[in-house]
Design a protein around this motif. Structure first.
Motif, short mmCIF file in Angstrom:
data_model
loop_
_atom_site.label_atom_id
_atom_site.label_comp_id
_atom_site.label_asym_id
_atom_site.label_seq_id
_atom_site.Cartn_x
_atom_site.Cartn_y
_atom_site.Cartn_z
N PHE A 118 0.90 -1.16 0.00
CA PHE A 118 0.00 0.00 0.00
C PHE A 118 0.94 1.21 0.00
N ASN A 119 1.20 1.73 -1.20
CA ASN A 119 2.17 2.82 -1.36
C ASN A 119 1.48 4.18 -1.23
N VAL A 120 2.04 5.03 -0.38
CA VAL A 120 1.58 6.42 -0.28
C VAL A 120 2.75 7.30 -0.66
N ILE A 121 2.55 8.17 -1.64
CA ILE A 121 3.62 9.04 -2.13
C ILE A 121 3.19 10.48 -1.93
N ALA A 122 4.05 11.29 -1.25
CA ALA A 122 3.68 12.67 -0.95
C ALA A 122 4.72 13.65 -1.48
N ARG A 123 4.26 14.82 -1.89
CA ARG A 123 5.17 15.90 -2.27
C ARG A 123 5.97 16.31 -1.03
N ASN A 124 7.27 16.59 -1.23
CA ASN A 124 8.10 16.98 -0.09
C ASN A 124 7.64 18.30 0.53
N ASP A 125 6.99 19.18 -0.28
CA ASP A 125 6.59 20.49 0.26
C ASP A 125 5.23 20.45 0.96
N ALA A 126 4.64 19.25 1.12
CA ALA A 126 3.29 19.19 1.69
C ALA A 126 3.28 18.90 3.19
N ALA A 175 -2.92 6.41 -14.30
CA ALA A 175 -2.19 7.09 -15.37
C ALA A 175 -2.23 8.61 -15.23
N GLU A 176 -3.19 9.11 -14.46
CA GLU A 176 -3.31 10.57 -14.31
C GLU A 176 -2.71 11.09 -13.01
N GLN A 177 -2.47 10.19 -12.06
CA GLN A 177 -2.17 10.70 -10.73
C GLN A 177 -0.74 11.23 -10.57
N ALA A 178 0.21 10.68 -11.34
CA ALA A 178 1.58 11.18 -11.23
C ALA A 178 1.64 12.64 -11.66
N ALA A 179 0.95 12.96 -12.76
CA ALA A 179 0.92 14.34 -13.25
C ALA A 179 0.21 15.25 -12.26
N ALA A 180 -0.86 14.76 -11.64
CA ALA A 180 -1.59 15.58 -10.66
C ALA A 180 -0.69 15.94 -9.47
N LEU A 181 0.16 14.99 -9.07
CA LEU A 181 1.10 15.25 -7.97
C LEU A 181 2.14 16.29 -8.42
N GLY A 182 2.65 16.09 -9.63
CA GLY A 182 3.66 16.99 -10.17
C GLY A 182 3.12 18.41 -10.37
N SER A 205 9.89 11.53 -10.10
CA SER A 205 10.90 12.22 -10.91
C SER A 205 10.37 13.53 -11.49
N THR A 206 9.03 13.75 -11.42
CA THR A 206 8.52 15.04 -11.91
C THR A 206 8.51 16.09 -10.80
N VAL A 207 8.51 15.65 -9.54
CA VAL A 207 8.50 16.60 -8.42
C VAL A 207 9.23 15.94 -7.26
N ASP A 208 9.81 16.74 -6.34
CA ASP A 208 10.44 16.16 -5.16
C ASP A 208 9.36 15.54 -4.29
N ALA A 209 9.43 14.23 -4.14
CA ALA A 209 8.39 13.51 -3.41
C ALA A 209 9.01 12.29 -2.75
N HIS A 210 8.30 11.73 -1.78
CA HIS A 210 8.84 10.57 -1.05
C HIS A 210 7.73 9.62 -0.67
N LEU A 211 8.12 8.39 -0.38
CA LEU A 211 7.16 7.40 0.09
C LEU A 211 6.93 7.59 1.59
#
Ligand code: GLU
Length: 318
Positions: A118-126, A175-182, A205-211
């Motif tokens: 169950f992967n959760v990926i968040a923007r580093n600035d959030a 397919a849409e969620q990586a772009a929405a995060l970026g 790789s489109t935005v600084d983010a982490h698991l």
């Protein structure tokens, strides 16, 4: 086209093609095109279709909404087989959780495939370091029909949260969620999927983010009380931006069908996979460590289909 629906057509074509094996069509439900289920289905069909001249079986594996959509399509007879998370295989067969009052007693297990954290990926600035930090944030919780959305609902219920605890709970497709995060449309995305995965790779790789770790007493309770969950570690360094191991929980991807699908069809599909197992394992990095003896039991809760049992006995695995 499903097996049953294609029977009539195949029957009418049999006269014209009497010299070759009777053509029969099977459809395998997968997931989004950026996920691993799509690779599972495409890989199985590729192996099945190598034997079409001998077996007459023609296999297609279209993209779908994921686990729940696949189980419902198999139940309705619109698809023959499909990939589904171990938790949803269990609930469908037992008529629990989302499947309460909607039991699929004809559901049959074929084999399990890779593990899916169950992967959760968040923007580093959030400002999201743990799962609890998701409260009040914009989160893509998964598309309708997906395993991740259904499992997210279970996690929220265990925590005593609802979707209203998020500033936004969007239901974009993988397919849409990586772009929405970026694009900063969401702060975090959820994806129950085999690692390493191209879509998570794209997101980080489109935005600084982490698991983000998914831990705590509620998760411990879910894992200890339910056989279809297990603790899971995403190894540090698997994705850029996440150098250390991340603890979460996870499920197995499993391959399921219906008791209505004939034994010889399931037998041929299983045979195509396990007679060519080294080839299969090379088709995605998430398949690398698959072991036959684990695949025929781990994560399976519905009874095995007799066509699968026949092959496993022939190989001396049962
Ligand atoms: N686990 C996801 C689901 O059940 C799909 C993951 C994938 O497509 O690989 O919907």
């Amino acid at each position: 086209m499903t097996y049953l629906k294609s029977l009539a057509l195949a029957g009418s074509m049999a006269l014209a093609t009497a010299a070759t094996a009777e053509e029969r069509y099977i459809t395998i439900g997968t997931g989004g095109q950026t996920g691993v289920y799509f690779v599972v289905g495409q890989s199985i069909c590729r192996l099945v279709n190598r034997d079409t001249p001998k077996t007459g079986l023609k296999c297609t594996a279209p993209s779908t909404g994921g686990s729940i959509a696949n189980i419902n399509a198999i139940k309705a007879g619109d698809m023959d087989m499909g990939v589904a998370q171990s938790d949803w295989q269990y609930h469908a067969y037992n008529g629990t959780a989302k499947f309460e009052g909607d039991k699929f007693d004809k559901e049959r297990a074929v084999f399990s495939v890779h593990s899916e954290p169950f992967n959760v990926i968040a923007r580093n600035d959030a400002g999201i370091a743990t799962f609890d930090d998701l409260k009040g944030k914009r989160v893509n919780v998964g598309n309708p029909g997906s395993g991740q959305l259904a499992t997210m609902e279970v996690v929220l219920a265990a925590k005593g949260w609802t979707m209203a605890d998020f500033a936004l709970a969007s239901e974009l497709k993988p397919a849409e969620q990586a772009a929405a995060l970026g694009d900063n449309k969401v702060d975090a995305i959820i994806y129950t999927v085999g690692n390493p995965n191209g879509s998570i790779q794209e997101a980080v790789s489109t935005v600084d983010a982490h698991l983000v770790p998914v831990t705590g007493p509620e998760i411990d309770k879910l894992v200890s009380e339910n056989p279809y969950y297990a603790k899971s570690i995403i190894p540090g360094g698997m994705y850029p931006g996440t150098p250390d191991d991340v603890e979460t929980f996870g499920v197995k991807a499993t391959f399921v069908t219906s008791a209505d699908v004939p034994d010889d069809v399931v037998y041929e599909v299983v045979k195509a996979v396990f007679d060519n197992f080294d080839r299969f394992k090379k088709l995605h990095p998430a398949f690398e460590n698959l072991k036959e003896e684990e695949m025929i039991k781990d994560g399976l809760s519905a009874p095995l289909h007799p066509g699968a049992i026949k092959y496993y006995k022939e190989r001396g695995w049962m």
